[in-house]
Design a protein around this motif. Structure first.
Motif, PDB file in Angstrom:
ATOM      1  N   SER A 176      -4.258  -5.085  -2.141  1.00 47.52           N
ATOM      2  CA  SER A 176      -3.300  -4.520  -1.191  1.00 47.52           C
ATOM      3  C   SER A 176      -3.239  -5.610  -0.218  1.00 47.52           C
ATOM      4  O   SER A 176      -3.967  -6.726  -0.068  1.00 47.52           O
ATOM      5  N   PHE A 177      -2.198  -5.557   0.916  1.00 48.65           N
ATOM      6  CA  PHE A 177      -1.900  -6.721   1.531  1.00 48.65           C
ATOM      7  C   PHE A 177      -0.975  -6.157   2.813  1.00 48.65           C
ATOM      8  O   PHE A 177      -0.154  -5.302   2.489  1.00 48.65           O
ATOM      9  N   ALA A 178      -1.231  -6.717   3.831  1.00 49.95           N
ATOM     10  CA  ALA A 178      -0.179  -6.412   4.937  1.00 49.95           C
ATOM     11  C   ALA A 178      -0.073  -7.714   5.858  1.00 49.95           C
ATOM     12  O   ALA A 178      -1.180  -8.263   6.155  1.00 49.95           O
TER      13      ALA A 178
ATOM     14  N   ALA B 116       1.936  -3.941   1.017  1.00 50.40           N
ATOM     15  CA  ALA B 116       1.950  -3.597  -0.249  1.00 50.40           C
ATOM     16  C   ALA B 116       0.679  -2.674  -0.220  1.00 50.40           C
ATOM     17  O   ALA B 116      -0.457  -3.102  -0.323  1.00 50.40           O
ATOM     18  N   VAL B 117       0.712  -1.318  -0.161  1.00 51.11           N
ATOM     19  CA  VAL B 117      -0.237  -0.317   0.144  1.00 51.11           C
ATOM     20  C   VAL B 117      -0.484   0.673  -0.682  1.00 51.11           C
ATOM     21  O   VAL B 117      -1.385   0.747  -1.366  1.00 51.11           O
ATOM     22  N   GLU B 118       0.623   1.533  -1.117  1.00 51.07           N
ATOM     23  CA  GLU B 118       0.687   2.562  -2.097  1.00 51.07           C
ATOM     24  C   GLU B 118       0.146   2.029  -3.482  1.00 51.07           C
ATOM     25  O   GLU B 118      -0.481   2.594  -3.924  1.00 51.07           O
ATOM     26  N   LYS B 119       0.740   0.844  -3.783  1.00 52.58           N
ATOM     27  CA  LYS B 119       0.519   0.510  -5.168  1.00 52.58           C
ATOM     28  C   LYS B 119      -0.023  -0.805  -5.108  1.00 52.58           C
ATOM     29  O   LYS B 119       0.839  -1.684  -4.683  1.00 52.58           O
ATOM     30  N   PRO B 120      -1.218  -1.180  -5.417  1.00 55.76           N
ATOM     31  CA  PRO B 120      -1.708  -2.695  -5.215  1.00 55.76           C
ATOM     32  C   PRO B 120      -1.049  -3.541  -6.169  1.00 55.76           C
ATOM     33  O   PRO B 120      -0.483  -3.309  -7.177  1.00 55.76           O
ATOM     34  N   ILE B 121      -1.012  -4.910  -5.807  1.00 56.64           N
ATOM     35  CA  ILE B 121      -0.433  -5.907  -6.735  1.00 56.64           C
ATOM     36  C   ILE B 121      -1.489  -6.260  -7.588  1.00 56.64           C
ATOM     37  O   ILE B 121      -2.683  -6.366  -7.190  1.00 56.64           O
ATOM     38  N   THR B 122      -1.057  -6.447  -9.094  1.00 56.63           N
ATOM     39  CA  THR B 122      -1.986  -6.751  -9.884  1.00 56.63           C
ATOM     40  C   THR B 122      -1.626  -7.938 -10.647  1.00 56.63           C
ATOM     41  O   THR B 122      -0.354  -7.927 -11.022  1.00 56.63           O
ATOM     42  N   LEU B 123      -2.352  -9.010 -10.790  1.00 56.79           N
ATOM     43  CA  LEU B 123      -2.039 -10.197 -11.427  1.00 56.79           C
ATOM     44  C   LEU B 123      -3.214 -10.228 -12.692  1.00 56.79           C
ATOM     45  O   LEU B 123      -4.269 -10.295 -12.648  1.00 56.79           O
ATOM     46  N   LYS B 124      -2.515 -10.925 -13.810  1.00 61.39           N
ATOM     47  CA  LYS B 124      -2.979 -11.242 -14.970  1.00 61.39           C
ATOM     48  C   LYS B 124      -3.758 -12.616 -14.417  1.00 61.39           C
ATOM     49  O   LYS B 124      -3.106 -13.328 -13.764  1.00 61.39           O
TER      50      LYS B 124
END
Length: 322
Positions: A162-164, A274-282
């Motif tokens: 998550s990020f802000a 980006a709080v509700e849905k975390p960012i996901t990276l391959k």
């Protein structure tokens, strides 16, 4: 007469912490602490636009209460240090030769920072990644922050975070402030538990008590209108779907050790997130998140800006690249 030029200066502050000072030709400046990768000052001529607590601690390992905090890799309950991630209590490094930047920067006043997690931090968050932050100041005084996170895993592990950009805006009186652009949106209210959704009913966000919310699927631009100052902060975002809004009000302010009892009256935290849905990276993927801020005369008092037009202005489409 010699023409004024932008300048970048690295100095040690009186509190012993290192900072970078960026100055533009029209009298605007910002100060960036390497501790926390944190913008601590944004001045338009002599006027300060960011809030810093009267009791802010400039002594690691405590976070600095104010400015623009980088919350990574998690975003949690405000006022609770460990729930906002380690980035804001980590010593970032200046990166002299960063990889090619994804977008062109119109200004030469910028600094590139890189976050290198310590062994202790990696024990609690065992992921392989690169985190870069560019902080730029435009000739017109706009403040732009761009963060890039790349999954450098070699074992196929996904990277989720998550990020802000938790931004403490300085306001004249919180009761005279309104936020436009978030009306009709769903939001999470951390005062009522973060798992329940609500829908904003007001024509604009106004402040009469403690607020700790995350607005979901927010538009690319919102306006923060300070009636008494006759000023509007325009916040634009890219790659970050949500907007956090926080003010502790009187009782909570007295319970926060590094916040003055009356400080809540002169601050409002708003930031792209980006709080509700975390960012996901391959593995190999890179995410870019951006927040741009400007301060302009408020249309409600001067007629020089129409917030409706501000909110309709476009911004680049976010992307995750491989």
């Amino acid at each position: 007469m010699e023409e004024a030029k932008p300048s970048i200066e690295r100095i040690k502050a009186s509190n012993g912490l290192e900072k970078v000072v960026l100055r533009e030709i029209r009298g605007v400046s910002i100060e960036v602490y390497l501790y926390g990768g944190q913008v601590i000052s944004w001045k338009n001529l002599s006027e300060e636009l960011l809030f810093v607590s009267s009791k802010a601690a400039f002594k690691p390992p405590k976070p600095i209460r104010g400015g623009i905090q980088i919350c990574f890799p998690q975003v949690g309950i405000h006022g609770v240090s460990e729930q906002q991630g380690f980035a804001r209590t980590h010593l970032w490094e200046i990166e002299e030769n960063p990889p090619a930047f994804p977008t062109k920067t119109a200004t030469k006043s910028f600094v590139d920072l890189i976050l290198k997690p310590s062994e202790e931090e990696l024990k609690n968050w065992p992921h392989s990644c690169q985190v870069r932050l560019r902080i730029a100041l435009s000739p017109g005084g706009d403040l732009i922050l761009t963060t890039r996170v790349r999954n450098t895993s070699t074992d196929g592990k996904l990277l989720s975070f998550s990020f802000a950009y938790l931004t403490y805006f300085r306001v004249s009186d919180i009761s005279e402030v309104r936020v436009e652009g978030l009306e009709t949106l769903d939001y999470l209210d951390f005062l009522k538990g973060r798992d329940n959704r609500f829908t904003e009913q007001g024509d604009a966000i106004v402040f009469e008590s403690e607020v700790d919310k995350v607005y979901l699927g927010a538009p690319p631009k919102i306006a923060i209108i300070d009636h008494e100052k006759k000023r509007t902060f325009v916040l634009a975002k890219d790659g970050l779907p949500d907007i956090v809004v926080w003010n502790p009000w009187d009782k909570k302010a007295k319970a926060i050790g590094d916040l003055g009892d009356e400080d809540y009256k002169h601050m409002l935290c708003v930031g792209a997130a980006a709080v509700e849905k975390p960012i996901t990276l391959k593995p190999g993927e890179e995410w870019t998140g951006r927040q741009e801020m400007s301060a302009v005369p408020s249309s409600y008092c001067s007629g020089q800006l129409d917030p409706a037009k501000v909110l309709q202005m476009s911004i680049e489409t976010p992307s995750v690249s491989g």
